[in-house]
Design a protein around this motif. Sequence first.
Motif, PDB file in Angstrom:
ATOM      1  N   ASP A 109       0.811  -5.493 -18.910  1.00  0.00           N
ATOM      2  CA  ASP A 109       0.843  -5.819 -17.481  1.00  0.00           C
ATOM      3  C   ASP A 109       2.230  -5.560 -16.896  1.00  0.00           C
ATOM      4  OD1 ASP A 109      -1.804  -6.497 -17.411  1.00  0.00           O
ATOM      5  OD2 ASP A 109      -1.494  -8.669 -17.424  1.00  0.00           O
ATOM      6  N   PRO A 123       3.996  -3.979   0.567  1.00  0.00           N
ATOM      7  CA  PRO A 123       2.864  -4.916   0.558  1.00  0.00           C
ATOM      8  C   PRO A 123       2.362  -5.187   1.972  1.00  0.00           C
ATOM      9  CG  PRO A 123       4.922  -6.062   0.079  1.00  0.00           C
ATOM     10  CD  PRO A 123       5.238  -4.603   0.066  1.00  0.00           C
ATOM     11  N   SER A 127      -0.337 -11.943   0.054  1.00  0.00           N
ATOM     12  CA  SER A 127      -1.226 -11.868  -1.115  1.00  0.00           C
ATOM     13  C   SER A 127      -0.899 -10.642  -1.966  1.00  0.00           C
ATOM     14  CB  SER A 127      -2.681 -11.836  -0.662  1.00  0.00           C
ATOM     15  OG  SER A 127      -3.537 -11.680  -1.775  1.00  0.00           O
ATOM     16  N   GLU A 128      -0.693  -9.496  -1.327  1.00  0.00           N
ATOM     17  CA  GLU A 128      -0.327  -8.269  -2.061  1.00  0.00           C
ATOM     18  C   GLU A 128       1.039  -8.421  -2.721  1.00  0.00           C
ATOM     19  OE1 GLU A 128      -0.543  -4.431  -0.303  1.00  0.00           O
ATOM     20  OE2 GLU A 128      -2.725  -4.505  -0.058  1.00  0.00           O
ATOM     21  N   GLU A 130       2.316 -11.161  -3.841  1.00  0.00           N
ATOM     22  CA  GLU A 130       2.161 -12.034  -5.012  1.00  0.00           C
ATOM     23  C   GLU A 130       1.463 -11.311  -6.158  1.00  0.00           C
ATOM     24  OE1 GLU A 130       0.997 -16.087  -4.570  1.00  0.00           O
ATOM     25  OE2 GLU A 130       2.044 -16.312  -2.651  1.00  0.00           O
ATOM     26  N   THR A 131       0.552 -10.402  -5.828  1.00  0.00           N
ATOM     27  CA  THR A 131      -0.089  -9.599  -6.882  1.00  0.00           C
ATOM     28  C   THR A 131       0.955  -8.750  -7.591  1.00  0.00           C
ATOM     29  OG1 THR A 131      -2.201  -9.523  -5.730  1.00  0.00           O
ATOM     30  CG2 THR A 131      -1.803  -7.805  -7.359  1.00  0.00           C
ATOM     31  N   TYR A 132       1.789  -8.081  -6.805  1.00  0.00           N
ATOM     32  CA  TYR A 132       2.887  -7.293  -7.384  1.00  0.00           C
ATOM     33  C   TYR A 132       3.787  -8.199  -8.226  1.00  0.00           C
ATOM     34  CZ  TYR A 132       7.603  -5.390  -7.554  1.00  0.00           C
ATOM     35  OH  TYR A 132       8.850  -5.011  -7.987  1.00  0.00           O
ATOM     36  N   TYR A 134       3.082 -10.885  -9.768  1.00  0.00           N
ATOM     37  CA  TYR A 134       2.474 -11.227 -11.053  1.00  0.00           C
ATOM     38  C   TYR A 134       2.808 -10.162 -12.087  1.00  0.00           C
ATOM     39  CZ  TYR A 134      -0.411 -10.982 -15.056  1.00  0.00           C
ATOM     40  OH  TYR A 134      -0.773 -10.839 -16.380  1.00  0.00           O
ATOM     41  N   TYR A 135       2.585  -8.893 -11.741  1.00  0.00           N
ATOM     42  CA  TYR A 135       2.750  -7.826 -12.731  1.00  0.00           C
ATOM     43  C   TYR A 135       4.190  -7.694 -13.209  1.00  0.00           C
ATOM     44  CZ  TYR A 135      -2.070  -6.313 -12.406  1.00  0.00           C
ATOM     45  OH  TYR A 135      -3.438  -6.272 -12.494  1.00  0.00           O
ATOM     46  N   GLN A 158      -1.833 -20.560 -15.706  1.00  0.00           N
ATOM     47  CA  GLN A 158      -1.523 -20.430 -14.279  1.00  0.00           C
ATOM     48  C   GLN A 158      -0.126 -20.946 -13.972  1.00  0.00           C
ATOM     49  OE1 GLN A 158      -3.707 -18.684 -12.258  1.00  0.00           O
ATOM     50  NE2 GLN A 158      -1.865 -18.624 -10.982  1.00  0.00           N
ATOM     51  N   ILE A 165       5.982 -15.802 -10.562  1.00  0.00           N
ATOM     52  CA  ILE A 165       5.843 -15.344  -9.173  1.00  0.00           C
ATOM     53  C   ILE A 165       6.920 -15.972  -8.287  1.00  0.00           C
ATOM     54  CG2 ILE A 165       4.371 -15.462  -7.118  1.00  0.00           C
ATOM     55  CD1 ILE A 165       1.946 -15.102  -8.959  1.00  0.00           C
TER      56      ILE A 165
END
Length: 286
Positions: A109, A123, A127-128, A130-132, A134-135, A158, A165
């Motif tokens: 990941d 982004p 939300s986008e 936070e997705t980035y 995460y990775y 989590q 994050i």
Amino acid sequence: MEANRQETIKQDYQYCEEIIKHHSKSFYYAFSQLPKAKAQAIFAIYAFCRKADDSVDLIDTKEEQLLAVANLEKELSLFEQGNPIDHPIWRALTDVFERYDLSVEPFYDQLIGQKMDINFAEPKDLSELETYSYYVAGSVGLMLLPVLASKSHQDLTQLAINLGIAMQLTNILRDIGEDFQKIDRVYLPIAELAAENYTKKDLEHKIINANFIRIWEKIAQRAEYLYDDVEEGFRYFDEDSRLPVKLSSAIYRGLLNAVRKNKYDCFTKRNYVTPLEMQRIYRSIK
């Protein structure tokens, strides 16, 4: 023979420790408080993440960056198959995987996150972002979790992701000017910029106005919400790991206040937590 192997592993861990000592004083300060075996495991994991970062940050062209990440992915695949290449980081990680119940998935990941940086797209919304995050950073939380909560029976997945994050959002807020000026990259979500009528031209002119502060604070408050949420779960970490985890979280959170103290100047000032402040934080949570 065993004595030679132990000496080699010792040197491999020292190699990894030098990397974290050089690149992240705050992380090193926090995690050097761990028992030696755990600290060494963290240093080895950090060294892999640094190697992943460098495959993007230290190479100029997109083609070379993609090739460097692909090569690292091949090395990771060989490692997963039990055929690691002969290098201090991979030898140290082999030892770490033998001692702790790590999964290889977060390592993959992390490399997805590096590819997201290479093929960067601003982004659209929080939300986008936070997705980035995460990775590139939540994945690191998952890598570290089996070391820091090796005895826990709670599902802390989590929590580990949220801490990563929160730290990444903090990095982004600290480095707004550097990211824009050096690599022409804006991590602030398009929707947030549009809502406040704040433009790239404003970034270029290093404008710190009420609009900028509202954007900055919205993301900072989200990070602080995640830090608060994570704090509730610290008691589930191994007893010998709680203080370093709390310390790393508190020091990173302190970066947000460092920016605030500098009147939100992320453009001309390097915002950081001073060694004196780190010691104060350490005393306050010990």
